[in-house]
Scaffold this motif. Structure first.
Motif, PDB file in Angstrom:
ATOM      1  N   GLY A  41      -9.635  47.085  -7.010  1.00  0.00           N
ATOM      2  CA  GLY A  41      -8.990  48.138  -6.204  1.00  0.00           C
ATOM      3  C   GLY A  41     -10.284  48.533  -5.207  1.00  0.00           C
ATOM      4  O   GLY A  41     -11.514  48.360  -5.255  1.00  0.00           O
ATOM      5  N   ALA A  42      -9.909  49.375  -4.038  1.00  0.00           N
ATOM      6  CA  ALA A  42     -10.790  49.736  -2.809  1.00  0.00           C
ATOM      7  C   ALA A  42     -11.852  50.761  -3.687  1.00  0.00           C
ATOM      8  O   ALA A  42     -12.863  50.576  -3.226  1.00  0.00           O
ATOM      9  CB  ALA A  42      -9.915  50.415  -1.771  1.00  0.00           C
ATOM     10  N   VAL A  43     -11.425  51.613  -4.406  1.00  0.00           N
ATOM     11  CA  VAL A  43     -12.571  52.604  -4.932  1.00  0.00           C
ATOM     12  C   VAL A  43     -13.584  51.898  -5.697  1.00  0.00           C
ATOM     13  O   VAL A  43     -14.596  52.114  -5.653  1.00  0.00           O
ATOM     14  CB  VAL A  43     -11.663  53.921  -5.902  1.00  0.00           C
ATOM     15  N   PRO A  44     -13.208  51.233  -6.738  1.00  0.00           N
ATOM     16  CA  PRO A  44     -14.297  50.404  -7.569  1.00  0.00           C
ATOM     17  C   PRO A  44     -14.903  49.541  -6.766  1.00  0.00           C
ATOM     18  O   PRO A  44     -16.145  49.415  -6.813  1.00  0.00           O
ATOM     19  CB  PRO A  44     -13.572  49.664  -8.760  1.00  0.00           C
ATOM     20  N   TYR A  45     -14.340  48.680  -5.991  1.00  0.00           N
ATOM     21  CA  TYR A  45     -14.912  47.733  -5.015  1.00  0.00           C
ATOM     22  C   TYR A  45     -16.219  48.414  -4.189  1.00  0.00           C
ATOM     23  O   TYR A  45     -17.368  47.817  -4.100  1.00  0.00           O
ATOM     24  CB  TYR A  45     -14.143  47.175  -3.849  1.00  0.00           C
ATOM     25  N   LEU A  46     -16.042  49.703  -3.548  1.00  0.00           N
ATOM     26  CA  LEU A  46     -16.826  50.392  -2.630  1.00  0.00           C
ATOM     27  C   LEU A  46     -17.798  51.177  -3.561  1.00  0.00           C
ATOM     28  O   LEU A  46     -18.875  51.415  -2.795  1.00  0.00           O
ATOM     29  CB  LEU A  46     -16.052  51.389  -1.786  1.00  0.00           C
ATOM     30  N   GLY A  47     -17.487  51.641  -4.614  1.00  0.00           N
ATOM     31  CA  GLY A  47     -18.403  52.259  -5.509  1.00  0.00           C
ATOM     32  C   GLY A  47     -18.735  53.796  -4.809  1.00  0.00           C
ATOM     33  O   GLY A  47     -19.847  54.348  -4.942  1.00  0.00           O
ATOM     34  N   LEU A  48     -17.674  54.260  -4.173  1.00  0.00           N
ATOM     35  CA  LEU A  48     -18.075  55.657  -3.278  1.00  0.00           C
ATOM     36  C   LEU A  48     -17.915  56.807  -4.462  1.00  0.00           C
ATOM     37  O   LEU A  48     -17.158  56.568  -5.460  1.00  0.00           O
ATOM     38  CB  LEU A  48     -16.966  55.851  -2.372  1.00  0.00           C
ATOM     39  N   ASP A  49     -18.717  57.687  -4.507  1.00  0.00           N
ATOM     40  CA  ASP A  49     -18.568  58.755  -5.024  1.00  0.00           C
ATOM     41  C   ASP A  49     -17.377  59.678  -4.883  1.00  0.00           C
ATOM     42  O   ASP A  49     -16.767  59.544  -3.909  1.00  0.00           O
ATOM     43  CB  ASP A  49     -19.901  59.656  -5.257  1.00  0.00           C
ATOM     44  N   ASP A  50     -17.151  60.538  -5.771  1.00  0.00           N
ATOM     45  CA  ASP A  50     -15.944  61.391  -5.516  1.00  0.00           C
ATOM     46  C   ASP A  50     -16.031  62.264  -4.290  1.00  0.00           C
ATOM     47  O   ASP A  50     -15.026  62.261  -3.521  1.00  0.00           O
ATOM     48  CB  ASP A  50     -15.818  62.246  -6.587  1.00  0.00           C
ATOM     49  N   THR A  51     -17.218  62.682  -3.911  1.00  0.00           N
ATOM     50  CA  THR A  51     -17.214  63.473  -2.771  1.00  0.00           C
ATOM     51  C   THR A  51     -16.956  62.660  -1.306  1.00  0.00           C
ATOM     52  O   THR A  51     -16.260  63.152  -0.525  1.00  0.00           O
ATOM     53  CB  THR A  51     -18.825  64.111  -2.644  1.00  0.00           C
ATOM     54  N   ALA A  52     -17.673  61.404  -1.209  1.00  0.00           N
ATOM     55  CA  ALA A  52     -17.330  60.574  -0.238  1.00  0.00           C
ATOM     56  C   ALA A  52     -15.954  60.164   0.006  1.00  0.00           C
ATOM     57  O   ALA A  52     -15.541  60.304   0.842  1.00  0.00           O
ATOM     58  CB  ALA A  52     -18.428  59.361  -0.335  1.00  0.00           C
ATOM     59  N   ALA A  53     -15.176  59.891  -1.246  1.00  0.00           N
ATOM     60  CA  ALA A  53     -13.900  59.251  -1.295  1.00  0.00           C
ATOM     61  C   ALA A  53     -13.104  60.649  -0.782  1.00  0.00           C
ATOM     62  O   ALA A  53     -12.112  60.415  -0.060  1.00  0.00           O
ATOM     63  CB  ALA A  53     -13.551  58.829  -2.502  1.00  0.00           C
ATOM     64  N   ALA A  54     -13.324  61.725  -1.218  1.00  0.00           N
ATOM     65  CA  ALA A  54     -12.603  62.992  -0.930  1.00  0.00           C
ATOM     66  C   ALA A  54     -12.787  63.327   0.443  1.00  0.00           C
ATOM     67  O   ALA A  54     -11.633  63.810   1.293  1.00  0.00           O
ATOM     68  CB  ALA A  54     -12.831  64.310  -1.719  1.00  0.00           C
ATOM     69  N   LEU A  55     -13.969  63.173   1.171  1.00  0.00           N
ATOM     70  CA  LEU A  55     -14.218  63.401   2.510  1.00  0.00           C
ATOM     71  C   LEU A  55     -13.667  62.459   3.360  1.00  0.00           C
ATOM     72  O   LEU A  55     -12.776  62.673   4.477  1.00  0.00           O
ATOM     73  CB  LEU A  55     -15.540  63.386   2.686  1.00  0.00           C
ATOM     74  N   LEU A  58      -5.363  42.196  -0.535  1.00  0.00           N
ATOM     75  CA  LEU A  58      -5.149  43.536  -1.141  1.00  0.00           C
ATOM     76  C   LEU A  58      -4.923  43.203  -2.761  1.00  0.00           C
ATOM     77  O   LEU A  58      -5.495  43.845  -3.405  1.00  0.00           O
ATOM     78  CB  LEU A  58      -4.053  44.393  -0.704  1.00  0.00           C
ATOM     79  N   ALA A  59      -4.042  42.289  -3.128  1.00  0.00           N
ATOM     80  CA  ALA A  59      -3.973  41.839  -4.293  1.00  0.00           C
ATOM     81  C   ALA A  59      -5.216  41.278  -5.075  1.00  0.00           C
ATOM     82  O   ALA A  59      -5.467  41.571  -6.139  1.00  0.00           O
ATOM     83  CB  ALA A  59      -2.607  40.792  -4.636  1.00  0.00           C
ATOM     84  N   TYR A  60      -5.762  40.309  -4.343  1.00  0.00           N
ATOM     85  CA  TYR A  60      -7.001  39.934  -4.590  1.00  0.00           C
ATOM     86  C   TYR A  60      -8.268  41.068  -4.784  1.00  0.00           C
ATOM     87  O   TYR A  60      -8.875  41.151  -5.653  1.00  0.00           O
ATOM     88  CB  TYR A  60      -7.622  38.885  -3.776  1.00  0.00           C
ATOM     89  N   LEU A  61      -8.239  41.816  -3.730  1.00  0.00           N
ATOM     90  CA  LEU A  61      -9.003  43.004  -3.914  1.00  0.00           C
ATOM     91  C   LEU A  61      -9.003  43.854  -5.612  1.00  0.00           C
ATOM     92  O   LEU A  61      -9.821  44.383  -6.031  1.00  0.00           O
ATOM     93  CB  LEU A  61      -8.916  44.369  -2.893  1.00  0.00           C
ATOM     94  N   ARG A  62      -7.453  44.012  -5.644  1.00  0.00           N
ATOM     95  CA  ARG A  62      -7.411  44.512  -7.021  1.00  0.00           C
ATOM     96  C   ARG A  62      -7.707  43.876  -8.114  1.00  0.00           C
ATOM     97  O   ARG A  62      -8.270  44.216  -9.065  1.00  0.00           O
ATOM     98  CB  ARG A  62      -5.913  45.287  -7.156  1.00  0.00           C
ATOM     99  N   GLU A  63      -7.355  42.609  -8.184  1.00  0.00           N
ATOM    100  CA  GLU A  63      -7.431  41.684  -9.318  1.00  0.00           C
ATOM    101  C   GLU A  63      -8.939  41.417  -9.799  1.00  0.00           C
ATOM    102  O   GLU A  63      -9.533  41.448 -10.692  1.00  0.00           O
ATOM    103  CB  GLU A  63      -6.744  40.358  -9.133  1.00  0.00           C
ATOM    104  N   ARG A  64      -9.697  41.157  -8.450  1.00  0.00           N
ATOM    105  CA  ARG A  64     -11.143  40.599  -8.601  1.00  0.00           C
ATOM    106  C   ARG A  64     -11.928  41.852  -8.609  1.00  0.00           C
ATOM    107  O   ARG A  64     -13.078  41.846  -9.497  1.00  0.00           O
ATOM    108  CB  ARG A  64     -11.685  39.830  -7.509  1.00  0.00           C
ATOM    109  N   HIS A  65     -11.934  42.947  -7.989  1.00  0.00           N
ATOM    110  CA  HIS A  65     -12.528  44.138  -7.893  1.00  0.00           C
ATOM    111  C   HIS A  65     -12.293  45.405  -8.512  1.00  0.00           C
ATOM    112  O   HIS A  65     -12.886  46.495  -8.402  1.00  0.00           O
ATOM    113  CB  HIS A  65     -13.144  44.249  -6.399  1.00  0.00           C
TER     114      HIS A  65
END
Length: 238
Positions: free
Chosen positions: A201-215, A192-199
């Motif tokens: 975090g989860a939201v930027p890594y996945l690139g989900l739009d606000d609607t999908a993330a909220a759902l 999880l630390a790598y996910l934040r440092e390299r990408h």
């Protein structure tokens, strides 16, 4: 510390309902919303459907599914959404340690991970079951991303991940046993630390739009103060 619920599904050894895990917003993961498992066996099908599962996401490669078909293949709830490339047929060949294997999967598979998380967000009302072969690596990463998006703290995600070590046999051979010994909270915290440092975090890594993330957050979480629905016929697990 909250506990998830270990599920007694015939033929499965690494199955648990992630409901009850707390979020940083004061709520918790909804009971029955997200279940993780090793691959279901024919004897598991009735239990899967009785649990209210309305989407089964099989993370295995097409070749794995052909060699060991899911008993739910062909059922309306079933979808095969691999998170690896076809050439990545042996996880252990990707790197020498579990944290390095997980980094490789994340780095190579953002688009496939995004497809899986989008499928969870858009699933029909009811539960979502995520599984691979043993419910350890690919399932562990998808669940970590989903829980992170839902606001579950890293420490809780890591604690759930480490429960798998008590559910699976260690395997044979020095390398298999060495990797098995790395199914620890520290491995997931490092991931999880790598996910934040390299990408980022989860939201930027996945690139989900606000609607999908909220759902996704809405289907997985409930606010504090709602009564907890305890699943019937199951037992608490670590």
């Amino acid at each position: 510390m909250q506990t998830v619920t270990a599920l007694r599904w015939p033929g499965c050894v690494n199955t648990r309902d992630l409901g009850g895990l707390p979020t940083v917003h004061g709520g918790r993961i909804r009971r029955g919303a997200l279940i993780r498992s090793d691959r279901p066996r024919p004897a598991s099908v009735d239990a899967v459907l009785r649990a209210g599962v309305r989407l089964v996401i099989d993370l295995r490669l097409a070749g794995e599914c052909a060699a060991d078909p899911s008993p739910l293949a062909g059922h309306p709830v079933y979808r095969n959404l691999p998170v690896l490339r076809e050439e990545d047929t042996v996880l252990e060949a990707m790197a020498e340690t579990l944290p390095a294997i997980y980094r490789a999967i994340l780095d190579r598979g953002a688009d496939r991970m995004t497809g899986v998380l989008t499928a969870i967000a858009l699933a029909p009302p009811g539960g979502v079951l995520v599984h691979c072969h043993a419910g350890r690596d690919r399932t562990g990463l998808v669940v970590a991303l989903a829980l992170s998006l839902a606001g579950v703290p890293d420490e809780e995600i890591a604690r759930d991940y480490a429960v798998t070590a008590a559910c699976l046999p260690p395997g044979s051979g020095d390398r298999a046993r060495r990797l098995f010994g790395q199914i620890t909270e520290a491995t997931m915290l490092e991931t999880l630390a790598y996910l934040r440092e390299r990408h980022g975090g989860a939201v930027p890594y996945l690139g989900l739009d606000d609607t999908a993330a909220a759902l996704l957050r809405a289907r997985l979480t409930e606010p504090a103060g709602e009564p907890v629905r305890e699943p019937a016929g199951e037992r608490p697990g670590g």
